[in-house]
Design a protein around this motif. Sequence first.
Motif, PDB file in Angstrom:
ATOM      1  N   GLY A   1       0.765  -1.194   0.000  1.00 26.44           N
ATOM      2  CA  GLY A   1       0.000   0.000   0.000  1.00 26.44           C
ATOM      3  C   GLY A   1       0.815   1.271   0.000  1.00 26.44           C
ATOM      4  N   SER A   4       3.067   1.777  -3.065  1.00 29.41           N
ATOM      5  CA  SER A   4       2.274   2.068  -4.268  1.00 29.41           C
ATOM      6  C   SER A   4       1.693   3.467  -4.252  1.00 29.41           C
ATOM      7  N   GLY A   5       1.922   4.200  -3.171  1.00 25.05           N
ATOM      8  CA  GLY A   5       1.405   5.563  -3.082  1.00 25.05           C
ATOM      9  C   GLY A   5      -0.069   5.640  -2.778  1.00 25.05           C
ATOM     10  N   ASN A   6      -0.598   4.636  -2.087  1.00 21.91           N
ATOM     11  CA  ASN A   6      -2.035   4.582  -1.823  1.00 21.91           C
ATOM     12  C   ASN A   6      -2.508   5.457  -0.662  1.00 21.91           C
ATOM     13  N   PHE A   7      -1.587   6.058   0.083  1.00 24.51           N
ATOM     14  CA  PHE A   7      -2.000   6.835   1.258  1.00 24.51           C
ATOM     15  C   PHE A   7      -1.439   8.256   1.256  1.00 24.51           C
ATOM     16  N   THR A  35       9.212   5.925   0.230  1.00 21.36           N
ATOM     17  CA  THR A  35       8.234   6.731  -0.505  1.00 21.36           C
ATOM     18  C   THR A  35       7.738   7.960   0.243  1.00 21.36           C
TER      19      THR A  35
END
Length: 165
Positions: A1, A4-7, A35
């Motif tokens: 997560g 993947s840059g989901n937050f 990240t």
Amino acid sequence: GVRSGNFPQLRRLLLERNEFGREGMRSFFGAVADTGLPLLECIDLCGTRAGEGASSLAECLKKTEALPSLKELQMRRCRLSDEGLHSLGRAFAVNRLPSLTSLGLLENFFHYEGVEAFCSALTEESLPNLVSFHIDLNAFPQAAVQTLLRAEQEKGKLRSLRLPG
């Protein structure tokens, strides 16, 4: 997560009272170090085993771009040891973390010597806006720690920290 840059908008990370330990810390904070979570303001690891992986958190904290907005770090009752506390101090010497105002480390496994090591690792520039540093209910007399923290302030460290009395 996280990788993947989901937050990207995450502001509060509340992981209290779960089995989050060494492996979880390594995986999660390794991803954050790579990240970043630029808007994250609060991390609550209370009641976990996060202290077992404090070195992973410390490595992440060394990177100024990883958690630039972090204001509050709560690690109450998370099995933080002397070595884990010292690794946090070394991290704050590398990245002064100007946004951090509250650090809660109550009810852990570290001793007075761990607090000494933490303080000795800090520089005068470390944690310039830290106002609240909770380390009560650990395996040492609180009065001794207050004396140590006052001495550190006289050396120019932890200048914004509010101490009782």
